[in-house]
Design a protein around this motif. Structure first.
Motif, PDB file in Angstrom:
ATOM      1  N   ARG A   1      -2.255  -5.017 -25.129  1.00 51.49           N
ATOM      2  CA  ARG A   1      -3.352  -5.893 -24.719  1.00 51.49           C
ATOM      3  C   ARG A   1      -3.657  -6.927 -25.820  1.00 51.49           C
ATOM      4  NH1 ARG A   1      -7.934  -2.188 -23.602  1.00 51.49           N
ATOM      5  NH2 ARG A   1      -8.506  -2.485 -25.783  1.00 51.49           N
ATOM      6  N   ASN A   2      -3.660  -6.419 -27.107  1.00 52.47           N
ATOM      7  CA  ASN A   2      -3.940  -7.307 -28.238  1.00 52.47           C
ATOM      8  C   ASN A   2      -2.815  -8.335 -28.442  1.00 52.47           C
ATOM      9  OD1 ASN A   2      -6.169  -5.770 -28.505  1.00 52.47           O
ATOM     10  ND2 ASN A   2      -5.738  -4.994 -30.564  1.00 52.47           N
TER      11      ASN A   2
ATOM     12  N   LYS B   1      -9.636  -5.949 -19.582  1.00 51.70           N
ATOM     13  CA  LYS B   1      -9.243  -7.011 -20.520  1.00 51.70           C
ATOM     14  C   LYS B   1      -7.792  -7.434 -20.269  1.00 51.70           C
ATOM     15  CE  LYS B   1     -12.302  -6.120 -24.486  1.00 51.70           C
ATOM     16  NZ  LYS B   1     -12.323  -5.694 -25.889  1.00 51.70           N
TER      17      LYS B   1
ATOM     18  N   ALA C   1      -3.172 -11.125 -26.137  1.00 52.28           N
ATOM     19  CA  ALA C   1      -4.174 -12.108 -26.592  1.00 52.28           C
ATOM     20  C   ALA C   1      -3.527 -13.103 -27.573  1.00 52.28           C
ATOM     21  CB  ALA C   1      -5.338 -11.396 -27.259  1.00 52.28           C
ATOM     22  N   CYS C   2      -2.634 -12.587 -28.457  1.00 55.86           N
ATOM     23  CA  CYS C   2      -1.902 -13.470 -29.394  1.00 55.86           C
ATOM     24  C   CYS C   2      -1.020 -14.444 -28.622  1.00 55.86           C
ATOM     25  CB  CYS C   2      -1.026 -12.645 -30.348  1.00 55.86           C
ATOM     26  SG  CYS C   2      -1.978 -11.639 -31.495  1.00 55.86           S
TER      27      CYS C   2
ATOM     28  N   TYR D   1      -2.176 -15.922 -35.854  1.00 60.30           N
ATOM     29  CA  TYR D   1      -1.697 -15.185 -34.670  1.00 60.30           C
ATOM     30  C   TYR D   1      -0.254 -14.688 -34.818  1.00 60.30           C
ATOM     31  CZ  TYR D   1      -5.913 -17.448 -32.976  1.00 60.30           C
ATOM     32  OH  TYR D   1      -7.201 -17.888 -32.848  1.00 60.30           O
TER      33      TYR D   1
ATOM     34  N   LEU E   1      -1.488 -15.629 -25.651  1.00 58.09           N
ATOM     35  CA  LEU E   1      -2.321 -16.686 -25.058  1.00 58.09           C
ATOM     36  C   LEU E   1      -2.675 -17.748 -26.106  1.00 58.09           C
ATOM     37  CD1 LEU E   1      -4.771 -14.581 -22.834  1.00 58.09           C
ATOM     38  CD2 LEU E   1      -3.031 -16.174 -22.007  1.00 58.09           C
ATOM     39  N   LYS E   2      -2.990 -17.286 -27.309  1.00 58.00           N
ATOM     40  CA  LYS E   2      -3.385 -18.218 -28.365  1.00 58.00           C
ATOM     41  C   LYS E   2      -2.217 -19.109 -28.811  1.00 58.00           C
ATOM     42  CE  LYS E   2      -7.753 -16.982 -29.044  1.00 58.00           C
ATOM     43  NZ  LYS E   2      -8.842 -17.953 -28.769  1.00 58.00           N
TER      44      LYS E   2
ATOM     45  N   ARG F   1      -6.428 -11.070 -19.074  1.00 57.06           N
ATOM     46  CA  ARG F   1      -5.456 -11.812 -19.900  1.00 57.06           C
ATOM     47  C   ARG F   1      -4.200 -12.160 -19.092  1.00 57.06           C
ATOM     48  NH1 ARG F   1      -6.754  -8.345 -25.390  1.00 57.06           N
ATOM     49  NH2 ARG F   1      -8.767  -9.350 -25.695  1.00 57.06           N
TER      50      ARG F   1
ATOM     51  N   ALA G   1       2.776 -13.182 -22.954  1.00 57.49           N
ATOM     52  CA  ALA G   1       1.406 -12.694 -22.724  1.00 57.49           C
ATOM     53  C   ALA G   1       1.309 -11.944 -21.403  1.00 57.49           C
ATOM     54  CB  ALA G   1       0.430 -13.868 -22.741  1.00 57.49           C
TER      55      ALA G   1
ATOM     56  N   GLN H   1      -5.026 -15.146 -16.926  1.00 54.74           N
ATOM     57  CA  GLN H   1      -4.984 -16.414 -17.662  1.00 54.74           C
ATOM     58  C   GLN H   1      -3.538 -16.894 -17.883  1.00 54.74           C
ATOM     59  OE1 GLN H   1      -7.547 -14.727 -20.845  1.00 54.74           O
ATOM     60  NE2 GLN H   1      -8.601 -16.709 -20.822  1.00 54.74           N
TER      61      GLN H   1
END
Length: 931
Positions: free
Chosen positions: A47-48, A78, A51-52, A22, A54-55, A82, A62, A85
């Motif tokens: 957006r991508n 999406k 996601a990183c 990530y 969040l990980k 995200r 995020a 979350q």
């Protein structure tokens, strides 16, 4: 070109993401974002990257990236999910709920969205319920407490709930935000004791660990009002207000050990002004007639705890300087109070003692001579300013002040005794017809006659007066104090038989009278306490101590008084001193014959030992004390509160214990009566001398007792540290030796204990004593190591390269001392059994290894021989090459001779081990069986 590169970086980021790298994915997306202006691509990249975030649990990043994607496309489902979350993880449940609500509107059939919606809804409802219930609980409690018609049960329950709520951070904040401080002050105004207590205790909880809240409460309630609440004669209330002030002081000074950051730190800029104001008000309380004795005691306790530095390594002693300049005269006024005079402030039995302790602490906290001179001048001016030929009350107060200082910083008190007229005034007051004057003068003389030079002055000028008072007074208080004064003067020569101050037999008469008072149960405890104090001085005389330990009723009376008075530090100190004298456990200066001859030649004084201070008499006294049950009394005294059981008293108790443990035959009795348990706290806290004495007594017990009985349960682990402290090379040889014996006994019990000894870093010290020239120390250290090598971490030390540990053990196996050989061979047998590497290492550490092994296998002592044969077996089993080398040496012949013997009961293990070695050689094919 740039757009194409951005698209490539996006694909590269996607690949990294799939491989769960990530950080690399984030880097690729970030580079791509710099190269493109295409809105659709920007939205995808943000957006991508969300996601990183969040990980990698970077929820702030995020949420920010998802928001940027939503700014470009508000229907980006999406990105919305995200952000939801990320916000949920950040605790922003209402905002997260809005995002997932939007997602569910855009895709109503998505089960994931519906499930998140339900979960967030439940969480929000729970949060609101808790918040609402805390608010409503606070409100409801105040309504019940402020309602004059509420019944008693409801009032008590609400008051207790409020206190509990004030101690929780969330509850304290709710009370504070809902106008709670004003409502708590309304409770104080009701003047109902239980409501006032509840209010004060709730405020204490709210101030603990929160500097901003503590400052706000201090300003809202006001320090003068807090002090006025502490002033009345109500012990419970005074203590509660004292705790409130302590919580405020701790929070303001940072003593609460909490970190204050951000807004909390910004609210409170400087707390010094508030702390100074609190100190100033406490000093004013000391001299106010409106303050009760209980309130004055709590003010003194707060000053004692918070003004002098806790650690002299801290350079700043400004609080002490402030108190000396602005409050020393006020403290001296408290010290000089005479209860029988009409002008006396309200006091308790402890008030003057607490003030003496404060003077002592302030004096000790000064850093240099000019500061001490300034302190002394204030005291001198205060005392000399009281002397007035026309007003006897003022003179009495002056002498009472000197008496109080003598109980604090003794060297300062001694300087004040040298002031013109002080000693003369003491003697003059003894001759006064007024009982108050006599009482003060006699107590002052008792405190003043600690130094031999002062005692000589008083003997010359005051003994006849004291005797006269003793004969003529009808007042029991004066009579017993006069007796103690005479006792102290009678013992001014200490243990020196040649320096007896009074005629032969006088000290025995005084002691007899003290014992008589001590046994008289109809006399009040405080007066009987003076009888013990008299004995504490008189028992320096060997005739007196010998008579005392034979007087069983007097001994029992003292023991009962000690057990019943664990809240009175004077009695504890006096009892401990008397026991130290009876057991001769005080320090005795070594008499050097050459210096004695020199002193005689120059006609100087030569100290003499009393015939009854010889060892036989001391041993007999110890036996009598043990029979009378002294151990249970000492165990009871050790349990007293730390403020009562001073470090000096702890040292005295440790000295007594050490004297009682001297004979190994008595140690079983000491253990049976709980002496082992009582010694542990004495070995861990107190003066350095006291801790060493207690540790030495523990070592004596640990050396010969079953640790499971002497130190039951987890206590046994607390014994290790004091014993390890005795391995210090600065301790004497006997302490080193007995500590090693104690550790040997402990290390033989369990691996958990061996681990504890290892963790206390005892191993280097044990190894150090294995090198010692002294035979007994070397033997004790080797035996200890023999037990310690069972531990894996100790074995790892032997396995490590670049040390001579194994070499030392092998060479000790070759010593002439049987006991050292036995212990070293035991250690080597266990090490070689545990690790093949050590078998090979043994052959490399010294060229004498084979010769030493052969000597062990031929040893006259069967235990040494058996251990040698075990080592031989371990070497044979470790490696075929090594086994071949051993078979080619004379060892095979030794094994054959030993193995052929007829095994009797004693030699069975030795012969069996030799035969196992021969079987091992047959397994290798180095020798063949003979039919």
């Amino acid at each position: 070109m740039a757009e194409g590169e951005a698209a490539q970086l996006k694909e590269e980021g996607n690949r990294h993401f799939q491989l769960q790298d990530y950080k690399a994915a984030t880097k690729s997306y970030s580079q791509a974002l710099k190269l493109t202006k295409d809105k659709a691509l920007l939205a995808t990249l943000y957006r991508n990257r969300a996601a990183c975030g969040l990980k990698t649990e970077n929820y702030v990043q995020a949420a920010s990236d998802a928001s940027r994607a939503i700014d470009i496309n508000s229907s980006d489902i999406k990105a919305l999910y995200r952000r939801c979350q990320a916000l949920e993880h950040l605790g922003k449940l209402d905002q997260a709920f809005k995002d997932v609500q939007r997602c569910a509107t855009l895709e109503p059939r998505n089960q994931n969205f519906q499930e998140t919606l339900r979960r967030l809804n439940t969480s929000i409802q729970e949060k609101l319920r808790v918040q609402f219930s805390t608010d409503s609980r606070v409100q409801k409690m105040f309504e019940i407490l402020l309602d004059p018609n509420s019944d008693a049960d409801k009032l008590e329950k609400s008051a207790n709930n409020l206190i509990v709520l004030g101690r929780e951070e969330a509850g304290a904040e709710k009370i504070f935000q809902n106008n709670g401080v004003a409502l708590l002050l309304q409770l104080v105004d009701t003047k109902k004791p239980e409501l006032m207590l509840a209010a004060v205790r709730t405020l204490s909880g709210m101030c603990s660990g929160h500097r901003a809240r503590a400052t706000a409460i201090l300003h809202a309630v006001r320090i003068d009002r807090i002090c006025s609440l502490m002033a009345p004669e109500n012990e419970e209330m005074s203590l509660a207000v004292c705790n409130l002030l302590q919580a405020i002081i701790d929070s303001l000074s940072g003593e609460d050990k909490q970190e204050h950051r951000g807004k909390e730190e910004a609210v409170v800029l400087d707390t010094k002004k508030d702390l100074k104001q609190i100190t100033s008000h406490l000093l004013d309380m000391l001299v106010s007639k409106k303050v009760s004795g209980q309130g004055r005691d709590q003010a003194l306790n707060l000053l004692n705890k918070n003004v002098p530095r806790k650690d002299l390594a801290i350079h700043d002693n400004s609080r002490t300087i402030y108190v000396v300049d602005n409050g020393l005269r006020k403290i001296l006024k408290v010290v000089g109070q005479v209860p029988d005079l009409p002008s006396c402030l309200p006091l308790t039995d402890n008030t003057r003692m607490l003030a003496s302790i404060l003077i002592n602490k302030l004096y000790d906290d000064l850093r240099c001579d000019p500061e001490r001179d300034h302190f002394r001048k204030i005291c001198e001016e205060y005392i000399t300013g009281k002397f007035d030929p026309q007003d006897m009350d003022k003179n009495v107060i002056a002498i009472q002040t000197v008496s109080g200082i003598l109980q604090g910083p003794f060297d300062l008190g001694n300087q004040l005794l040298g002031l013109k007229g002080v000693m003369e005034m003491m003697v003059a007051l003894c001759g006064s017809e007024r009982e108050t004057d006599q009482l003060v003068a006699v107590e002052a003389l008792i405190h003043a006659s600690t130094k031999l030079s002062r005692a000589t002055f008083i003997i010359t000028n005051g003994v006849s007066l004291l005797k006269e008072i003793y004969k003529t007074t009808k007042n029991e208080k004066i009579k017993i104090r006069t007796l103690v004064g005479l006792c102290k003067l009678g013992s001014a020569g200490g243990t020196d038989y040649a320096l007896r101050q009074f005629a032969e037999g006088s000290t025995e008469k005084l002691a007899k009278q003290c014992r008589k008072w001590l046994c008289n149960a109809s006399i009040d405890t405080r007066t009987r306490r003076w009888a013990v104090e008299g004995l504490a001085y008189l028992t320096l005389d060997a005739d007196v101590k010998d008579d005392f330990v034979q007087d069983i009723p007097a001994l029992q009376a003292m023991f009962e008084l000690a057990k019943a008075s664990t809240s009175d530090k004077t009695i504890l100190y006096s009892v401990a001193t008397t026991l130290v004298n009876c057991t001769n456990s005080y320090d005795v200066k070594e008499v050097i014959p050459e210096l004695v001859q020199l002193a005689k030649f120059s006609k100087q004084h030569v100290p003499e030992e009393h015939p009854k201070d010889k060892k036989d008499f001391v041993d007999m006294r110890v036996k009598r004390l043990l029979k009378a049950g002294v151990i249970s009394v000492l165990a009871c005294m050790v349990k007293a509160d730390n403020a009562i059981l001073t470090d000096q008293t702890k040292e005295l108790l440790a000295r007594v214990f050490l004297a009682l443990c001297d004979n190994p035959k008595d140690r079983g009795t000491i253990v049976a009566q709980g002496g082992g348990k009582a010694l542990i706290p004495l070995a861990l806290e107190g003066t350095d001398v006291g801790k060493v004495k207690a540790a030495h007594a523990l070592a004596k017990i640990a050396a010969v007792s079953n640790p499971d009985i002497a130190f039951p349960g987890e206590r046994v682990y607390e014994v290790v540290r004091p014993l390890v402290s005795l391995l210090d090379t600065q301790r004497d040889g006997l302490q080193n030796y007995e500590a090693l014996l104690g550790l040997t006994n402990l290390s033989g019990r369990s691996d958990k204990l061996r681990q504890k000894i290892f963790k206390e870093k005892a191993l280097p010290d044990i190894e150090n004593y294995m090198f010692e020239n002294h035979d007994q120390l070397r033997q004790a250290a080797t035996e200890c190591m023999c037990n310690m090598v069972v531990n894996k971490e100790v074995q790892e030390r032997f396995l490590a390269d670049g040390n001579d540990r194994l070499k030392l053990v092998v060479l000790l196996c070759g010593e002439d001392d049987d006991k050292v050989q036995n212990a070293a061979a035991g250690a080597l047998a266990m090490l070689t059994a545990a690790h093949k590497k050590l078998c090979l290492k043994m052959t490399q550490v010294t060229t004498q290894w084979l010769e030493i092994l052969q000597r062990l296998c031929l040893h006259d002592r069967l235990s040494v021989q058996h251990r040698g044969l075990v080592i031989a077996y371990n070497l044979l089993a470790a490696d075929a090459e090594l086994a071949k080398k051993l078979v080619e040496s004379e060892l095979l012949e030794i094994l054959t001779v030993v193995g052929k013997q007829e095994p009797d009961e004693k030699k069975a293990a030795v012969v069996q081990t030799a035969r196992e070695c021969l079987v091992k050689c047959m397994d290798y094919g180095f020798i063949k069986p003979v039919s």
